[in-house]
Design a protein around this motif. Structure first.
Motif, PDB file in Angstrom:
ATOM      1  N   ARG A 128       0.723  -1.199   0.118  1.00 44.26           N
ATOM      2  CA  ARG A 128       0.078   0.000   0.102  1.00 44.26           C
ATOM      3  C   ARG A 128       0.794   1.216   0.182  1.00 44.26           C
ATOM      4  O   ARG A 128       0.737   2.221  -0.893  1.00 44.26           O
ATOM      5  CB  ARG A 128      -0.830  -0.018   1.001  1.00 44.26           C
ATOM      6  CG  ARG A 128      -1.970  -0.989   1.222  1.00 44.26           C
ATOM      7  CD  ARG A 128      -3.118  -0.738   2.340  1.00 44.26           C
ATOM      8  NE  ARG A 128      -3.897   0.102   2.098  1.00 44.26           N
ATOM      9  CZ  ARG A 128      -4.695   0.632   2.650  1.00 44.26           C
ATOM     10  NH1 ARG A 128      -5.126  -0.182   3.789  1.00 44.26           N
ATOM     11  NH2 ARG A 128      -5.605   1.411   2.311  1.00 44.26           N
ATOM     12  N   TYR A 186      -9.044   1.282  -2.031  1.00 42.57           N
ATOM     13  CA  TYR A 186      -9.039   0.114  -1.151  1.00 42.57           C
ATOM     14  C   TYR A 186     -10.243  -0.281  -0.380  1.00 42.57           C
ATOM     15  O   TYR A 186     -10.826  -1.147  -0.156  1.00 42.57           O
ATOM     16  CB  TYR A 186      -7.925   0.471   0.170  1.00 42.57           C
ATOM     17  CG  TYR A 186      -7.774  -0.533   1.242  1.00 42.57           C
ATOM     18  CD1 TYR A 186      -7.017  -1.625   0.984  1.00 42.57           C
ATOM     19  CD2 TYR A 186      -8.406  -0.285   2.587  1.00 42.57           C
ATOM     20  CE1 TYR A 186      -6.726  -2.465   2.072  1.00 42.57           C
ATOM     21  CE2 TYR A 186      -8.302  -1.285   3.552  1.00 42.57           C
ATOM     22  CZ  TYR A 186      -7.508  -2.460   3.143  1.00 42.57           C
ATOM     23  OH  TYR A 186      -7.424  -3.202   4.362  1.00 42.57           O
ATOM     24  N   TYR A 188      -8.878  -3.500  -7.012  1.00 45.58           N
ATOM     25  CA  TYR A 188      -8.019  -2.653  -6.214  1.00 45.58           C
ATOM     26  C   TYR A 188      -6.623  -2.219  -7.200  1.00 45.58           C
ATOM     27  O   TYR A 188      -6.259  -1.139  -7.450  1.00 45.58           O
ATOM     28  CB  TYR A 188      -7.496  -3.086  -4.940  1.00 45.58           C
ATOM     29  CG  TYR A 188      -6.292  -2.486  -4.105  1.00 45.58           C
ATOM     30  CD1 TYR A 188      -6.439  -1.277  -3.441  1.00 45.58           C
ATOM     31  CD2 TYR A 188      -5.030  -2.813  -4.398  1.00 45.58           C
ATOM     32  CE1 TYR A 188      -5.251  -0.733  -2.899  1.00 45.58           C
ATOM     33  CE2 TYR A 188      -3.946  -2.177  -3.801  1.00 45.58           C
ATOM     34  CZ  TYR A 188      -4.300  -1.053  -3.160  1.00 45.58           C
ATOM     35  OH  TYR A 188      -3.166  -0.446  -2.378  1.00 45.58           O
TER      36      TYR A 188
END
Length: 412
Positions: free
Chosen positions: A16, A44, A53
């Protein structure tokens, strides 16, 4: 076929962070009015599976790249802002710089007790220039400690000896520090504070799980990719490690000359050589209070420059005046300190945090009160509840207060 299993649980924080970094770099070039954090977090939250995603992040990157190209075409005189995949070009008006090992065009940024920092395009080079009698600074140990850690601790990319036989540590270059933001004198937004301190507490949770004590938490040690993050914990030059440090610093006889100014923990000021990770939490709490104060950021405690006489006594008195003097009941561990903080100092009445930080939002004030306290019930990084920065942001914006999580340290 899309995988609709618990894909969020399989997505690592590092992945991330990488996506946020890439998106942030692109939107900075495009001048888009959203942060990489916001765009990635929307992907997300809205995605039904990992494929969704990834597609959303890719689409955001493509849109930002196209916008950046349009902006460049519309304004040919605008300097090129490189993407993460490109090597930033040197400003043509800038001096050519020096060479450090394999890195060319290195430009001086700052210096500290043992090192000078240079920038070479997208790299920051920490060049060790002092090697004699520098404990607790230990560059070799710093490199070993960093090798054990992951983001949001600043990643160590490589080490080498340069042409002058100086030890060099290479890191990704970050354009900002939290200290730099505070020096601007403008208040940080709630969103900025959430993002930056989520990363900080995630980093502390990681290093403390290894038994590592950072020992110098301060705004300049928090590096930022942008004003809203991601944030990276850096400056591990004086960190204590339970295996790597014990030859020079046994656990119960650690060095007391640690920390910086108003972020130094009181147990160190009173000679407790067996201090632990709680010194990092005190520094974090003092820094959090500073970031939350209005109308401008201001340190929670006053501290003179280290070279001035009475700087340590001045900090002690500032702590006592601000939150009240400790007693044997509120700080029982201090009875055994080399210099107990009782009787020999003027007694200041304990003050409630509502009067200490009246302008600070209640959810931040509660967290500061859990961190900036004398006794061993000071909150740990684990108790702050940091699993990742996004959980932390959700925690502080949920209808539940921090007290609802029933951390024992918040129920005195």
């Amino acid at each position: 076929m899309p995988d609709y299993t618990d894909w969020r649980g399989l997505l690592t924080a590092s992945e991330r962070y990488d996506n946020i970094q890439r998106i942030s770099t692109k939107i900075a070039a495009a001048g888009i009015g959203h942060s990489g954090f916001e765009i990635e977090n929307e992907a997300y939250e809205s995605a039904l599976c990992r494929e969704d995603y990834d597609a959303a992040c890719t689409a955001a990157l493509s849109a930002a790249t196209a916008a950046a190209a349009s902006a460049t075409d519309a304004a040919p005189g605008t300097p090129h802002v490189p993407s993460e995949e490109e090597s930033p070009e040197t400003d043509p008006d800038e001096e050519p710089g020096i060479q450090i090992g394999p890195y060319e065009s290195c430009h001086y940024v700052a210096s500290g007790v043992t090192a000078e920092v240079y920038r070479s395009r997208d790299r920051a080079l920490k060049v060790i220039v002092e090697t004699r009698d520098i404990e607790p600074h230990n560059p070799a140990r710093e490199a070993k400690v960093l090798g054990l850690l992951q983001r949001p601790c600043i990643p160590l990319l490589e080490t080498f000896w340069d042409q002058e036989q100086r030890f060099v540590l290479a890191f990704p270059y970050m354009p900002l520090t939290l200290g730099g933001l505070l020096d601007r004198g403008s208040p940080l937004t709630d969103k900025q504070i959430r993002a930056i301190f989520a990363d900080l507490f995630t980093a502390l949770r990681q290093i403390h799980s290894h038994g590592i004590i950072h020992r110098d938490i301060k705004p300049s040690a928090i590096l930022l990719a942008s004003p809203s993050g991601p944030a990276y914990l850096s400056d591990f030059g004086t960190a204590w490690h339970p295996q790597l440090s014990t030859m020079t610093e046994p656990a119960y006889t650690k060095i007391l000359d640690i920390g910086t100014g108003p972020y130094r923990a009181p147990e160190v000021l009173f000679g407790n050589k067996s201090y632990g990770t709680a010194v990092d939490m005190w520094g974090s709490g003092a820094m959090l209070a500073e970031c939350c104060r209005r109308p401008t950021p201001k340190p929670l405690f006053e501290s003179r420059a280290v070279h001035e006489d009475g700087n340590q006594l001045g900090l002690i008195l500032s702590i006592f005046k601000t939150i009240g003097s400790p007693t044997r009941e509120t700080w029982p561990e201090a009875v055994k300190f080399k210099t107990p903080p009782f009787d020999i100092y003027r007694v200041f009445e304990r003050r409630g945090w509502e009067s200490v930080l009246p302008e600070v939002a209640p959810h931040w004030r509660e967290l500061v009160s859990a961190l900036v306290r004398y006794n061993s019930s000071r909150a740990t990084a684990e108790q702050v509840g940091i699993l990742n920065p996004f959980f932390f942001a959700t925690l502080l914006t949920s209808p539940f207060s921090i007290k609802a999580l029933q951390y024992p340290c918040l129920h005195e």
